[in-house]
Design an enzyme around this catalytic site. Structure first.
Site, PDB file in Angstrom:
ATOM      1  CG  ASP A 170     -46.153 -10.010 -28.573  1.00 35.79           C
ATOM      2  OD1 ASP A 170     -46.347 -11.097 -29.158  1.00 35.79           O
ATOM      3  OD2 ASP A 170     -47.062  -9.220 -28.282  1.00 35.79           O
TER       4      ASP A 170
ATOM      5  CG  ASP B 254     -51.568 -13.771 -31.152  1.00 29.92           C
ATOM      6  OD1 ASP B 254     -52.479 -14.593 -30.931  1.00 29.92           O
ATOM      7  OD2 ASP B 254     -51.781 -12.586 -31.426  1.00 29.92           O
TER       8      ASP B 254
HETATM    9  N1  GLY Z   1     -50.179 -10.524 -31.988  1.00 26.04           N
HETATM   10  C1  GLY Z   1     -51.221  -9.571 -32.052  1.00 26.04           C
HETATM   11  C2  GLY Z   1     -51.979  -9.606 -33.318  1.00 26.04           C
HETATM   12  O1  GLY Z   1     -51.836 -10.518 -34.107  1.00 26.04           O
HETATM   13  O2  GLY Z   1     -52.719  -8.667 -33.522  1.00 26.04           O
END
Ligand code: GLY
Length: 394
Positions: free
Chosen positions: A107, A174
């Site tokens: 992330d 993600d």
């Molecule tokens: N990237 C984590 C979510 O979308 O909850």
């Protein structure tokens, strides 16, 4: 900052695109951010609580960039220096992420595109640029040559074997949002590793996360030692073979943005196919149900963040796709924004601290029907895209 000071900032692409309802909504978002600047201080919202109040991140967290991202957009729109000051004062929090091996995961793109890169693009600051490049270097360090993917999560320590088994060898939908940091670092430094890793991870997302019917897996597991592709699984969705609405949204926005950054035809094709599938699966719903395998009949929570991310993604597609398709994506984006404004908009709710209600953070873990900082960020991005803006920090 008064509302009248906001009003000249929304025309960037000819009056044909502009809708007064979206401009008014954007102005209300800016007013809300002015209020939140003093309520939050240096804290970053994590998830909404009853009464539409925020709870805040306690240390490094994947969501910590979304308020700074909104504040940098507000700074760009209004020129009010207090927005930039509020962001710059958060720099030590992002330094702490770079300095902690446990905090550095896939992330880094969400965190640093919307903080250090946003600051560099807004002000040219050299320390911010260096932090963005350091984050990109840490991100490519997660690339697993055996399977050609960026590993999403970290094992947490020598004794938690279950977490190690879960995290090692796993890529997730993600992560595509984090590739923009690598493309930026490549443009900024000329170092080819950044671009190569971004393209290879995107190729693996195309190959392993998209099913034949254009629904998507949330995660995909490889044998961690050989890289042999094993199977798709969910983490935040309803079932391994279901279609988690926010995962589909991450991929729509992510593939569209990869196409914008690289011009690779497969990325545009994937973004369009996934967007068409999401549109079909939504049926008549105003806002997507949290997992498209579930009926959108009001018996399951909706996810306003999936709507906002999808809206920003398809409005980006409207700027990228050939003309006949562009109109389709613009109209889907408007439909999603209209659904959000009709059913989730908190900007006219006195005392609310966020922008959107009814976000589904992690339904299997019991988190639904809450404000989410990423829902709010993409809501602003989508409203801006609907008004013709094209300069973001991705
Ligand atoms: N990237 C984590 C979510 O979308 O909850």
């Amino acid at each position: 900052m008064t509302r009248s000071q906001h009003t000249t900032y929304f025309l960037s692409d000819g009056p044909a695109l502009h809708r007064p309802a979206y401009q008014s909504a954007l102005e209300r978002c800016l007013d809300r951010l002015v209020g939140l600047r003093s309520i939050a201080g240096l804290r970053n919202p994590k998830i909404g609580q009853p009464g539409h109040r925020w709870s805040y991140c306690d240390g490094p967290d994947w969501v910590m960039g979304f308020l700074p991202g909104q504040l940098w957009l507000a700074s760009q729109l209004t020129g009010d220096p207090a927005f930039a000051t509020a962001c710059r004062a958060r720099r030590p929090q992002f330094r702490a992420v770079l300095d902690s091996r446990r905090a550095r995961d896939h992330d880094l793109g969400f965190m640093f595109s919307l903080s250090a890169v946003a600051e560099f693009l807004s002000t040219g600051d050299g320390v911010a640029r260096a932090m963005g490049i350091e984050a990109a270097r840490a991100l490519i360090g997660r690339f697993r040559e055996e399977g050609q993917y960026l590993q999403a999560w970290n094992p947490v320590g020598p004794h938690d074997r279950a977490q190690a088994r879960f995290a090692n060898g796993r890529m997730i939908a993600d992560t595509i949002q984090n590739l923009a940091l690598l493309h930026w670092a490549h443009r900024e430094t000329g170092v080819s590793d950044f671009r190569e890793v971004a393209d290879l991870h995107e190729d693996s997302s195309l190959r392993h996360l998209i099913r034949a019917d254009d629904t998507t897996f949330h995660t995909f597991l490889f044998d961690p030692s050989t890289g042999e592709p094993l199977r798709g699984e969910t983490h935040q969705g309803y079932a391994d073979d279901s279609c988690w609405a926010r995962g589909q949204a991450w991929l729509i926005h992510g593939f569209a943005n990869c196409y914008r950054l690289t011009g690779r035809a497969a990325s545009l094709d994937a973004a369009c196919r996934l967007a068409a599938k999401a549109e079909a699966l939504m049926g008549d719903a105003a806002v997507p149900v949290w997992d498209y395998a579930l009926p959108a009949d009001g018996s399951h929570p909706v996810d306003s963040s999936a709507a906002a991310i999808t809206a920003a993604g398809v409005l980006m597609l409207a700027d990228l796709a050939p003309k006949p398709e562009a109109a389709r994506w613009r109209s889907f984006g408007h439909r999603l924004l209209d659904g959000l404004l009709a059913t989730c908009d908190l900007t006219q709710t006195p005392g609310a601290e966020g922008l959107l209600a009814h976000g589904a953070g992690h339904v299997p873990a019991g988190r639904s029907d809450a404000m989410l900082p990423y829902g709010d960020y993409y809501f602003i991005e989508a409203l801006m895209r609907a008004q013709g803006h094209r300069d973001f920090f991705w």
